[in-house]
Design an enzyme around this catalytic site. Structure first.
Site, PDB file in Angstrom:
ATOM      1  N   ASN A 133      -1.565  19.051 -21.194  1.00 37.58           N
ATOM      2  CA  ASN A 133      -1.788  18.090 -22.278  1.00 37.58           C
ATOM      3  C   ASN A 133      -1.777  18.746 -23.653  1.00 37.58           C
ATOM      4  O   ASN A 133      -2.090  18.092 -24.649  1.00 37.58           O
ATOM      5  CB  ASN A 133      -3.112  17.344 -22.081  1.00 37.58           C
ATOM      6  CG  ASN A 133      -3.018  16.339 -20.954  1.00 37.58           C
ATOM      7  OD1 ASN A 133      -1.970  15.734 -20.742  1.00 37.58           O
ATOM      8  ND2 ASN A 133      -4.101  16.166 -20.220  1.00 37.58           N
TER       9      ASN A 133
ATOM     10  N   ARG B  99      -4.239  21.592 -14.649  1.00 40.58           N
ATOM     11  CA  ARG B  99      -3.210  20.644 -15.073  1.00 40.58           C
ATOM     12  C   ARG B  99      -3.511  20.037 -16.445  1.00 40.58           C
ATOM     13  O   ARG B  99      -2.605  19.593 -17.145  1.00 40.58           O
ATOM     14  CB  ARG B  99      -3.059  19.541 -14.008  1.00 40.58           C
ATOM     15  CG  ARG B  99      -1.865  18.651 -14.254  1.00 40.58           C
ATOM     16  CD  ARG B  99      -1.529  17.795 -13.060  1.00 40.58           C
ATOM     17  NE  ARG B  99      -0.389  16.942 -13.387  1.00 40.58           N
ATOM     18  CZ  ARG B  99       0.231  16.164 -12.518  1.00 40.58           C
ATOM     19  NH1 ARG B  99      -0.154  16.128 -11.269  1.00 40.58           N
ATOM     20  NH2 ARG B  99       1.249  15.418 -12.902  1.00 40.58           N
TER      21      ARG B  99
ATOM     22  N   GLU C  18       8.727  19.099 -24.819  1.00 36.53           N
ATOM     23  CA  GLU C  18       7.856  19.308 -23.652  1.00 36.53           C
ATOM     24  C   GLU C  18       8.113  20.680 -23.013  1.00 36.53           C
ATOM     25  O   GLU C  18       7.203  21.300 -22.459  1.00 36.53           O
ATOM     26  CB  GLU C  18       8.053  18.200 -22.606  1.00 36.53           C
ATOM     27  CG  GLU C  18       7.606  16.806 -23.066  1.00 36.53           C
ATOM     28  CD  GLU C  18       6.088  16.554 -22.958  1.00 36.53           C
ATOM     29  OE1 GLU C  18       5.300  17.503 -22.787  1.00 36.53           O
ATOM     30  OE2 GLU C  18       5.710  15.364 -23.072  1.00 36.53           O
TER      31      GLU C  18
ATOM     32  N   HIS D  53      -0.427  11.638 -28.664  1.00 36.52           N
ATOM     33  CA  HIS D  53      -0.466  10.230 -28.236  1.00 36.52           C
ATOM     34  C   HIS D  53      -0.884   9.320 -29.384  1.00 36.52           C
ATOM     35  O   HIS D  53      -0.383   8.206 -29.523  1.00 36.52           O
ATOM     36  CB  HIS D  53      -1.431  10.053 -27.055  1.00 36.52           C
ATOM     37  CG  HIS D  53      -0.805  10.363 -25.731  1.00 36.52           C
ATOM     38  ND1 HIS D  53      -1.550  10.599 -24.594  1.00 36.52           N
ATOM     39  CD2 HIS D  53       0.486  10.469 -25.355  1.00 36.52           C
ATOM     40  CE1 HIS D  53      -0.728  10.850 -23.585  1.00 36.52           C
ATOM     41  NE2 HIS D  53       0.501  10.774 -24.022  1.00 36.52           N
TER      42      HIS D  53
ATOM     43  N   LYS E 217       5.911  23.843 -14.220  1.00 31.28           N
ATOM     44  CA  LYS E 217       5.270  22.570 -13.874  1.00 31.28           C
ATOM     45  C   LYS E 217       4.877  22.547 -12.391  1.00 31.28           C
ATOM     46  O   LYS E 217       3.798  22.090 -12.023  1.00 31.28           O
ATOM     47  CB  LYS E 217       6.229  21.419 -14.201  1.00 31.28           C
ATOM     48  CG  LYS E 217       5.692  20.051 -13.864  1.00 31.28           C
ATOM     49  CD  LYS E 217       5.073  19.336 -15.051  1.00 31.28           C
ATOM     50  CE  LYS E 217       4.245  18.138 -14.631  1.00 31.28           C
ATOM     51  NZ  LYS E 217       4.611  16.904 -15.290  1.00 31.28           N
TER      52      LYS E 217
ATOM     53  N   ARG F 167       0.817  -1.233   0.000  1.00 27.81           N
ATOM     54  CA  ARG F 167       0.000   0.000   0.000  1.00 27.81           C
ATOM     55  C   ARG F 167       0.846   1.278   0.000  1.00 27.81           C
ATOM     56  O   ARG F 167       0.378   2.337   0.393  1.00 27.81           O
ATOM     57  CB  ARG F 167      -0.968   0.029   1.181  1.00 27.81           C
ATOM     58  CG  ARG F 167      -1.956  -1.118   1.179  1.00 27.81           C
ATOM     59  CD  ARG F 167      -3.094  -0.872   2.144  1.00 27.81           C
ATOM     60  NE  ARG F 167      -3.989  -2.003   2.191  1.00 27.81           N
ATOM     61  CZ  ARG F 167      -3.816  -3.053   3.001  1.00 27.81           C
ATOM     62  NH1 ARG F 167      -2.799  -3.087   3.840  1.00 27.81           N
ATOM     63  NH2 ARG F 167      -4.651  -4.062   2.974  1.00 27.81           N
TER      64      ARG F 167
ATOM     65  N   HIS G 260      -0.861  16.763 -26.635  1.00 25.90           N
ATOM     66  CA  HIS G 260      -0.882  15.339 -26.295  1.00 25.90           C
ATOM     67  C   HIS G 260      -2.082  14.572 -26.844  1.00 25.90           C
ATOM     68  O   HIS G 260      -2.015  13.358 -26.959  1.00 25.90           O
ATOM     69  CB  HIS G 260      -0.812  15.156 -24.774  1.00 25.90           C
ATOM     70  CG  HIS G 260       0.572  15.357 -24.233  1.00 25.90           C
ATOM     71  ND1 HIS G 260       1.250  16.540 -24.359  1.00 25.90           N
ATOM     72  CD2 HIS G 260       1.419  14.511 -23.586  1.00 25.90           C
ATOM     73  CE1 HIS G 260       2.442  16.428 -23.790  1.00 25.90           C
ATOM     74  NE2 HIS G 260       2.573  15.203 -23.323  1.00 25.90           N
TER      75      HIS G 260
ATOM     76  N   LYS H 133       2.544  11.607 -11.130  1.00 21.64           N
ATOM     77  CA  LYS H 133       1.784  10.647 -11.945  1.00 21.64           C
ATOM     78  C   LYS H 133       2.612   9.389 -12.134  1.00 21.64           C
ATOM     79  O   LYS H 133       3.764   9.460 -12.573  1.00 21.64           O
ATOM     80  CB  LYS H 133       1.481  11.243 -13.324  1.00 21.64           C
ATOM     81  CG  LYS H 133       0.296  12.169 -13.363  1.00 21.64           C
ATOM     82  CD  LYS H 133      -0.003  12.490 -14.829  1.00 21.64           C
ATOM     83  CE  LYS H 133      -1.152  13.440 -15.000  1.00 21.64           C
ATOM     84  NZ  LYS H 133      -1.365  13.772 -16.422  1.00 21.64           N
TER      85      LYS H 133
ATOM     86  N   HIS I  24       8.000   9.929 -27.794  1.00 19.05           N
ATOM     87  CA  HIS I  24       6.940  10.712 -27.163  1.00 19.05           C
ATOM     88  C   HIS I  24       7.086  12.219 -27.462  1.00 19.05           C
ATOM     89  O   HIS I  24       6.149  12.858 -27.951  1.00 19.05           O
ATOM     90  CB  HIS I  24       6.934  10.462 -25.651  1.00 19.05           C
ATOM     91  CG  HIS I  24       5.900  11.275 -24.925  1.00 19.05           C
ATOM     92  ND1 HIS I  24       4.553  11.011 -25.014  1.00 19.05           N
ATOM     93  CD2 HIS I  24       6.013  12.373 -24.142  1.00 19.05           C
ATOM     94  CE1 HIS I  24       3.888  11.899 -24.304  1.00 19.05           C
ATOM     95  NE2 HIS I  24       4.743  12.732 -23.762  1.00 19.05           N
TER      96      HIS I  24
ATOM     97  N   GLU J 234      -5.273  16.798 -11.484  1.00 23.84           N
ATOM     98  CA  GLU J 234      -5.726  17.070 -12.849  1.00 23.84           C
ATOM     99  C   GLU J 234      -7.241  17.186 -12.998  1.00 23.84           C
ATOM    100  O   GLU J 234      -7.858  16.503 -13.799  1.00 23.84           O
ATOM    101  CB  GLU J 234      -5.167  15.999 -13.811  1.00 23.84           C
ATOM    102  CG  GLU J 234      -5.225  16.460 -15.266  1.00 23.84           C
ATOM    103  CD  GLU J 234      -4.414  15.593 -16.216  1.00 23.84           C
ATOM    104  OE1 GLU J 234      -3.335  15.117 -15.819  1.00 23.84           O
ATOM    105  OE2 GLU J 234      -4.874  15.398 -17.342  1.00 23.84           O
TER     106      GLU J 234
HETATM  107 MG    MG Z   1       4.295  14.274 -22.233  1.00 24.05          MG
END
Ligand code: MG
Length: 338
Positions: free
Chosen positions: A231, A227, A177, A238, A213, A113, A234, A135, A248, A223
């Site tokens: 993206n 936040r 990025e 993606h 950031k 946990r 993205h 994340k 990426h 998010e």
């Molecule tokens: Mg990214």
């Protein structure tokens, strides 16, 4: 340079320092069992340097690449933790890029946990972006990052010297990025990059990106609002990544231009070209659309996209499937050029 990031439960430090890899034990508690997770694309010396500072290190070296970010790899890490009798007071350290941080972080989040997690990002992309904000995830069911947790690290240690061994393509991905964050949040930082700030001045570049950031994730850790603007690039990015050999950051570079307009679009495209990043993709709109609708970001009534119409600003917009199709096909007919 030292930053701190506030989370709901605790505050953690980000240390950016030449040679920080040698002095990890000053920032992290390594007087316990430590699982050091790295991959075969990271110079072996980095994980060795970390292990040398731990009382009881166990090093796991996985294959490099996004294909490693699976439940199987996650299970392998958990099995190693069990085999070596790790308990809740022990910890996990990721040494590598975003894949290592996501995977090792998720193992740390779930074992017993939750055990302490430290992140030692060694690529520009993970140093400016993915190591901050908590994340963690693996890819599952053909969907990127579909299983994971918000689980902040106890510390992030960034040694800009690791960039010296990083190949140019990986450096460019970190720039993508960085350009993304500047474009959506900080006009002055964007102007500084235009004026020549690059990975050659790694500490200033990393600091600029981290300030953005940090402010965003502190304002919206899980998010729900602000936040989501990170993206930018993205949504389509993606889909490009899933259907091409692009990395990426390269996919995100091409993905940004679908949702930028006017002079902002010109300025972003110019920076991408300078960094030798792609500004278009040869993946057919139909393929992109299929992937987008399969992606977790596609909600029943449409897809939320981030638009940049003016450098340093952004807005979220929900597009219907029809409107999204128009964006994809219009972009393709322009040849992706700006
Ligand atoms: Mg990214």
């Amino acid at each position: 340079m030292k930053f701190s990031v506030k989370t709901r439960d605790f505050t953690y430090p980000i240390v950016v320092e030449q040679g920080a890899l040698e002095r990890l034990d000053g920032v992290c508690d390594l007087e316990r069992r430590v699982l050091v997770v790295t991959d075969d694309g990271v110079p072996e010396a980095y994980a060795e340097r970390v292990a040398a500072q731990c009382r009881e290190p166990v090093v796991v070296r996985l294959p490099q690449g996004e294909a490693t970010k699976t439940l199987e790899s996650w299970a392998r890490l958990l099995q190693t933790l069990l085999d070596h009798h790790f308990d809740r007071k022990d910890c996990v350290v990721a040494v590598g890029g975003g894949v290592m941080g996501d995977l090792a972080g998720f193992a740390a989040a779930s074992y017993m946990r939750g055990v302490d997690f430290y992140n030692v990002p060694t690529t520009l992309l993970s140093q400016v972006d993915s190591s901050i904000g908590g994340k963690t995830a693996v890819d599952f069911g053909g969907v990127k990052n579909s299983v994971g947790a918000f689980y902040p690290p106890r510390a992030v240690v960034i040694d800009p010297q690791t960039l010296k061994t990083l190949d140019a393509r990986q450096v460019a991905c970190g720039m993508a990025e960085t350009i993304k964050m500047a474009a959506a949040f900080d006009a002055d930082f964007f102007t500084a990059i235009e004026a020549g700030l690059s990975a050659d001045d790694a500490e200033a570049l990393i600091a600029g990106a981290l300030r953005i950031k940090r402010a965003v994730v502190e304002a919206d850790e899980t998010e729900k609002g602000l936040r989501r603007a990170l993206n930018f690039g993205h949504t389509v990015g993606h889909a490009i990544e899933a259907n091409s050999a692009l990395l990426h950051g390269e996919s995100i570079a091409a993905g940004m231009l679908y949702f930028a307009s006017g002079e902002a679009r010109e300025r972003i495209a110019a920076l991408l070209r300078r960094e030798k990043l792609p500004t278009e993709t040869d993946v057919a709109p139909k393929r992109l659309m299929e992937t987008l609708l399969h992606d977790k970001k596609a909600e029943a009534d449409g897809v939320v996209v981030v638009r940049v119409d003016e450098i340093g600003t952004h807005r979220l917009e929900k597009l219907s499937q029809e409107a999204l199709w128009d964006v994809l096909t219009q972009h393709a007919s322009k040849g992706g050029r700006s």
